[in-house]
Design an enzyme around this catalytic site. Structure first.
Site, PDB file in Angstrom:
ATOM      1  N   ASN A  28      48.502  39.028  41.997  1.00  0.00           N
ATOM      2  CA  ASN A  28      47.480  38.552  42.674  1.00  0.00           C
ATOM      3  C   ASN A  28      46.439  37.664  41.784  1.00  0.00           C
ATOM      4  OD1 ASN A  28      48.232  39.586  45.149  1.00  0.00           O
ATOM      5  ND2 ASN A  28      47.347  41.548  44.320  1.00  0.00           N
ATOM      6  N   THR A  29      46.742  37.562  40.667  1.00  0.00           N
ATOM      7  CA  THR A  29      46.090  36.790  39.700  1.00  0.00           C
ATOM      8  C   THR A  29      46.907  35.457  39.341  1.00  0.00           C
ATOM      9  OG1 THR A  29      44.450  38.362  38.793  1.00  0.00           O
ATOM     10  CG2 THR A  29      44.752  36.312  37.355  1.00  0.00           C
ATOM     11  N   ASN A  74      54.372  47.500  38.638  1.00  0.00           N
ATOM     12  CA  ASN A  74      53.280  47.397  39.538  1.00  0.00           C
ATOM     13  C   ASN A  74      53.870  46.979  40.911  1.00  0.00           C
ATOM     14  OD1 ASN A  74      50.809  46.087  40.276  1.00  0.00           O
ATOM     15  ND2 ASN A  74      50.533  45.440  38.061  1.00  0.00           N
ATOM     16  N   PHE A 125      41.919  41.901  41.321  1.00  0.00           N
ATOM     17  CA  PHE A 125      41.059  42.371  40.354  1.00  0.00           C
ATOM     18  C   PHE A 125      39.606  42.281  40.628  1.00  0.00           C
ATOM     19  CE2 PHE A 125      44.349  41.024  36.797  1.00  0.00           C
ATOM     20  CZ  PHE A 125      45.092  42.217  37.136  1.00  0.00           C
ATOM     21  N   LYS A 141      52.200  47.055  31.388  1.00  0.00           N
ATOM     22  CA  LYS A 141      52.627  47.440  32.624  1.00  0.00           C
ATOM     23  C   LYS A 141      53.152  46.330  33.142  1.00  0.00           C
ATOM     24  CE  LYS A 141      50.974  48.940  37.350  1.00  0.00           C
ATOM     25  NZ  LYS A 141      49.811  49.850  37.722  1.00  0.00           N
ATOM     26  N   ASN A 163      48.575  44.451  49.135  1.00  0.00           N
ATOM     27  CA  ASN A 163      47.182  44.282  48.744  1.00  0.00           C
ATOM     28  C   ASN A 163      47.268  42.712  48.105  1.00  0.00           C
ATOM     29  OD1 ASN A 163      46.251  44.424  45.745  1.00  0.00           O
ATOM     30  ND2 ASN A 163      47.737  45.811  45.978  1.00  0.00           N
ATOM     31  N   SER A 203      50.152  41.866  37.847  1.00  0.00           N
ATOM     32  CA  SER A 203      49.543  41.844  39.061  1.00  0.00           C
ATOM     33  C   SER A 203      49.977  40.278  39.677  1.00  0.00           C
ATOM     34  CB  SER A 203      47.963  41.936  38.971  1.00  0.00           C
ATOM     35  OG  SER A 203      47.491  41.358  40.411  1.00  0.00           O
TER      36      SER A 203
HETATM   37  C1  LIG Z   1      45.248  48.421  46.720  1.00  0.00           C
HETATM   38  C2  LIG Z   1      45.932  48.572  45.535  1.00  0.00           C
HETATM   39  C3  LIG Z   1      45.240  47.980  44.229  1.00  0.00           C
HETATM   40  C4  LIG Z   1      45.981  47.938  42.943  1.00  0.00           C
HETATM   41  N1  LIG Z   1      45.194  47.429  41.760  1.00  0.00           N
HETATM   42  C5  LIG Z   1      45.839  47.285  40.583  1.00  0.00           C
HETATM   43  C6  LIG Z   1      45.253  47.129  39.599  1.00  0.00           C
HETATM   44  O1  LIG Z   1      44.014  46.637  39.673  1.00  0.00           O
HETATM   45  N2  LIG Z   1      45.675  47.180  38.385  1.00  0.00           N
HETATM   46  C7  LIG Z   1      47.370  47.764  38.381  1.00  0.00           C
HETATM   47  O2  LIG Z   1      47.775  47.575  37.363  1.00  0.00           O
HETATM   48  N3  LIG Z   1      47.827  48.277  39.308  1.00  0.00           N
HETATM   49  C8  LIG Z   1      47.122  47.892  40.570  1.00  0.00           C
HETATM   50  N4  LIG Z   1      47.852  48.663  41.628  1.00  0.00           N
HETATM   51  C9  LIG Z   1      49.377  48.946  41.719  1.00  0.00           C
HETATM   52  C10 LIG Z   1      49.508  50.426  41.421  1.00  0.00           C
HETATM   53  O3  LIG Z   1      48.818  50.753  40.329  1.00  0.00           O
HETATM   54  C11 LIG Z   1      50.909  50.752  41.236  1.00  0.00           C
HETATM   55  O4  LIG Z   1      51.525  50.249  40.151  1.00  0.00           O
HETATM   56  C12 LIG Z   1      51.473  50.334  42.571  1.00  0.00           C
HETATM   57  O5  LIG Z   1      50.632  50.479  43.861  1.00  0.00           O
HETATM   58  C13 LIG Z   1      53.005  51.295  42.972  1.00  0.00           C
HETATM   59  O6  LIG Z   1      52.535  52.578  43.174  1.00  0.00           O
HETATM   60  P1  LIG Z   1      52.535  53.354  44.321  1.00  0.00           P
HETATM   61  O7  LIG Z   1      53.738  52.948  45.332  1.00  0.00           O
HETATM   62  O8  LIG Z   1      52.339  54.695  44.147  1.00  0.00           O
HETATM   63  O9  LIG Z   1      51.448  52.827  45.299  1.00  0.00           O
HETATM   64  C14 LIG Z   1      47.166  48.415  43.006  1.00  0.00           C
HETATM   65  C15 LIG Z   1      47.940  48.974  44.033  1.00  0.00           C
HETATM   66  C16 LIG Z   1      47.269  49.042  45.489  1.00  0.00           C
HETATM   67  C17 LIG Z   1      47.982  49.663  46.597  1.00  0.00           C
END
Ligand SMILES: Cc1cc2nc3c(=O)[nH]c(=O)nc-3n(C[C@H](O)[C@H](O)[C@H](O)COP(=O)(O)O)c2cc1C
Length: 368
Positions: A179-180, A249, A117, A220, A113, A177
């Site tokens: 993506n910023t 993350n 944000f 985080k 992704n 993140s």
């Molecule tokens: C579509 C998507 C959007 C995410 N948006 C955020 C976010 O806004 N803020 C954040 O701290 N992490 C965000 N994450 C990261 C997740 O919170 C997590 O740290 C990461 O996906 C690893 O966990 P997982 O393997 O269980 O997905 C996002 C992950 C995904 C897949």
């Protein structure tokens, strides 16, 4: 089972973000918490589970990004999650990156992704949470508004913090993140010390004014850190006396994927989550545990799909776990199944409480 054989194939026919919005809509409009609780079935409870001064029903949480605007926190609690982290929200509402910005890699049980944000802003979230508190611990994750230059990040985070603090059981400072643009710069020792220090000072001032207690602050971090960078982050976290670290993350790495490289390249830039992140994030949890010797709470996240995955994170040093991608692939029964499995694993290992398992294998995982 019903999810994987019936619902998931239908949802996976839709573009990923449309499927996500549909799921949020179904949860927020169609399904009441009472019905969800009945559908989810009996929940395993973990008596005496306390982390950073809060009581948790169980150690399995929803990771940030799933419910960015706090639309369905009560419903997620009803599905059996012990805590829900809403957000990331930013002080200024923002649309995020252009679509498509979310991709599935089913062969790898992964997602990519670059949402950036997309959120309605901290004030909108605060208004919503006022009317609907979940029956579980509620975390709010805050990030930097895209329009704000990195030099002014601290005041931007402070504004979000003040807005969401009255509604949060804990607040997560997201500096990881991918993506910023420039955000992960804030993980640098000096910048992080300034940011966390400023937030903690404001936290304490406000608590004193209200004769209350400061809210636990967590930070985080990214999984793409070296050992040296990690030590500086720990120093900054300890200097500001934050309650814990969330690891991790999404990753910018594309190593070791089963999906063909053309398909992976077609997704473009963004953070990779799910199964390919599991080991990397577990090693980070173990490294954090070894370096902090239990002085900071660690929340393990990355590639958790079942109880064995959650157990691995706990044995590496995580006192709590979270998941996002595992929820997408395994469906609404995932929290209940993981909690049942964790209770069975405790019994199998002859342990009475989860605390006895936390960090018990930290020394066994490879260094970063
Ligand atoms: C579509 C998507 C959007 C995410 N948006 C955020 C976010 O806004 N803020 C954040 O701290 N992490 C965000 N994450 C990261 C997740 O919170 C997590 O740290 C990461 O996906 C690893 O966990 P997982 O393997 O269980 O997905 C996002 C992950 C995904 C897949």
């Amino acid at each position: 089972m019903l999810y994987r054989s019936l619902l998931r194939p239908l949802l996976f026919k839709l573009p990923p973000e449309t499927a996500h919005e549909l799921a949020l809509h179904a949860l927020s409009h169609g399904l009441g918490t009472g019905l969800l609780r009945r559908l989810a079935g009996a929940q395993t409870s973990f008596a005496g589970l306390r982390r950073f001064g809060l009581s948790f029903k169980n150690p399995v949480g929803v990771a940030a990004g799933f419910d960015k605007n706090g639309l369905v926190a009560p419903q997620l609690a009803a599905l059996g999650f012990g805590f829900v982290e809403v957000g990331t929200v930013t002080n200024l509402p923002q649309p995020g990156n252009p679509r498509p910005r979310l991709f599935r890699l089913p062969l790898d049980r992964a997602l990519v992704n670059r949402q950036g944000f997309n959120n309605e802003g901290a004030a909108a979230l605060a208004r919503r949470l006022q009317g609907s508190r979940p029956d579980c611990v509620l975390g709010v994750n805050i990030g930097k508004s895209r329009a704000v230059p990195i030099e002014e990040a601290t005041s931007d985070y402070l504004a979000s913090f003040e807005t969401v603090r009255p509604h949060a059981d804990y607040v997560t400072v997201n500096v990881s993140s991918p993506n910023t643009p420039g955000l992960r710069e804030l993980q640098r020792g000096d910048l992080l010390t300034e940011l966390l220090g400023a937030l903690q000072r404001r936290n304490r001032e406000l608590a004193e004014k209200e004769n209350g207690r400061p809210v636990p602050l967590l930070v985080k971090v990214a999984p793409d850190l070296g050992a040296g960078e990690l030590e500086l982050i720990i120093d900054a976290a300890r200097a500001a006396e934050v309650a814990g670290i969330i690891a991790a993350n999404t990753t910018v790495s594309r190593d070791g994927l089963l999906t063909d490289s053309q398909t992976v390249a077609a997704c473009g830039e963004g953070g990779l989550s799910g199964a390919p992140l599991r080991e990397r994030s577990t090693r980070l949890v173990a490294a954090l545990r070894r370096l902090t010797r239990g002085a900071l709470e660690i929340v393990g996240v990355g590639g958790i799909f079942d109880a064995e995955d959650a157990w691995e994170k706990i044995c590496a040093g995580a006192g709590l776990v979270q998941l996002y991608t595992g929820f997408v692939y395994s469906g609404p029964g995932v929290a209940r199944r993981i909690n049942e499995g964790l209770a069975a694993l405790l019994e199998r290992h002859g342990l009475r409480t989860l605390d006895e398992a936390v960090g018990c294998r930290a020394e066994e995982f490879a260094p970063l």
